[in-house]
Design a protein around this motif. Structure first.
Motif, PDB file in Angstrom:
ATOM      1  N   GLY A  92       0.792  -1.223   0.000  1.00 56.71           N
ATOM      2  CA  GLY A  92       0.000   0.000   0.000  1.00 56.71           C
ATOM      3  C   GLY A  92       0.818   1.263   0.000  1.00 56.71           C
ATOM      4  O   GLY A  92       0.363   2.303  -0.500  1.00 56.71           O
ATOM      5  N   SER A 119      -2.641  -3.852   2.011  1.00 58.60           N
ATOM      6  CA  SER A 119      -2.739  -2.616   2.786  1.00 58.60           C
ATOM      7  C   SER A 119      -3.818  -2.757   3.855  1.00 58.60           C
ATOM      8  O   SER A 119      -4.872  -3.359   3.611  1.00 58.60           O
ATOM      9  CB  SER A 119      -3.072  -1.436   1.876  1.00 58.60           C
ATOM     10  N   THR A 178      -8.540   1.819   0.516  1.00 63.74           N
ATOM     11  CA  THR A 178      -9.835   1.210   0.182  1.00 63.74           C
ATOM     12  C   THR A 178     -10.294   1.490  -1.241  1.00 63.74           C
ATOM     13  O   THR A 178     -11.297   0.929  -1.673  1.00 63.74           O
ATOM     14  CB  THR A 178     -10.932   1.707   1.147  1.00 63.74           C
ATOM     15  N   PHE A 221      -7.916  -4.882  -2.956  1.00 62.96           N
ATOM     16  CA  PHE A 221      -7.122  -4.731  -1.740  1.00 62.96           C
ATOM     17  C   PHE A 221      -7.217  -5.993  -0.890  1.00 62.96           C
ATOM     18  O   PHE A 221      -8.302  -6.546  -0.710  1.00 62.96           O
ATOM     19  CB  PHE A 221      -7.578  -3.506  -0.943  1.00 62.96           C
TER      20      PHE A 221
END
Length: 218
Positions: A73, A121, A125, A134
């Protein structure tokens, strides 16, 4: 824009026992890390960039054997920005290098646009790319390797790569080593906690004094 929320975050390293579950066996997709580093294994200099790298294309010979990418992330927002700019304006200088994209970078930008990306991550989002999802824990990377498909390219960054190696999830390491001692900067294995044996599979001398190394990870 796509949002995704999958399983509960479980941390990067050492918090779940998934090594036995993810031991390589026939039919399991390989997770292959590809990195461009200095001789002293730095991914970035003290200014936060690898100014010795001329282009950020996939130069490890992976494109024909992969159909998915994994990255952390911390790396993803800049990665998405860089390759989106090349996709949209391939004739303009790239913001990291300050030079026009190379043909190989343009090829990778097009490939990335149509390839699923999985971002590890606990906080992100949403993404601009519709094929980005994700994942919240290492067990989801293990599950991804069990799914049908080609191999998976681990793009980075350093912390994510080290965590996945520690967890026993990375099968192969491909390095392009530049003829430079960077000194201060971000080291590829700075956060690696566990010892891993490597099997040298291929060495290739490249232009400009660079060397391509392919290792299997035991």
């Amino acid at each position: 824009m796509r949002t995704a929320s999958v399983s509960r975050w479980s941390g990067y390293a050492g918090t779940i026992n998934i090594v036995a579950f993810t031991r390589w066996r026939d039919g399991v997709r390989k997770l292959i890390a590809g990195m461009k580093v200095s001789v002293d294994a730095k991914m970035e200099g003290p200014e936060g960039v690898a100014d010795w790298v001329e282009g950020w294309s996939e130069d490890y010979g992976l494109m024909s054997q992969i159909d998915a990418c994994v990255l952390g992330g911390g790396m993803y927002p800049g990665y998405e920005l860089y390759w989106t700019a090349i996709q949209n304006e391939p004739d303009k200088p790239a913001w990291i290098t300050g030079s026009a994209p190379t043909p190989a970078e343009i090829e990778w930008a097009r490939f990335a646009a149509r390839t699923p990306h999985y971002v590890l991550s606990s906080t992100l989002t949403s993404a601009l790319w519709p094929k980005t999802s994700f994942v919240r824990g290492l067990e989801e990377i293990a599950a991804l390797k069990q799914q049908p498909g080609k191999d998976i390219y681990l793009v980075g960054g350093a912390r994510t790569t080290a965590s996945l190696i520690d967890a026993g999830l990375v099968d192969e390491l491909r390095l392009i080593v530049y003829p430079l001692i960077a000194g201060e900067g971000k080291a590829l294995f700075a956060t690696t906690e566990r010892r891993r044996g490597l099997e040298l599979r291929k060495v290739l001398q490249l232009q400009g004094g660079r060397v391509s190394l392919i290792y299997g990870i035991r």
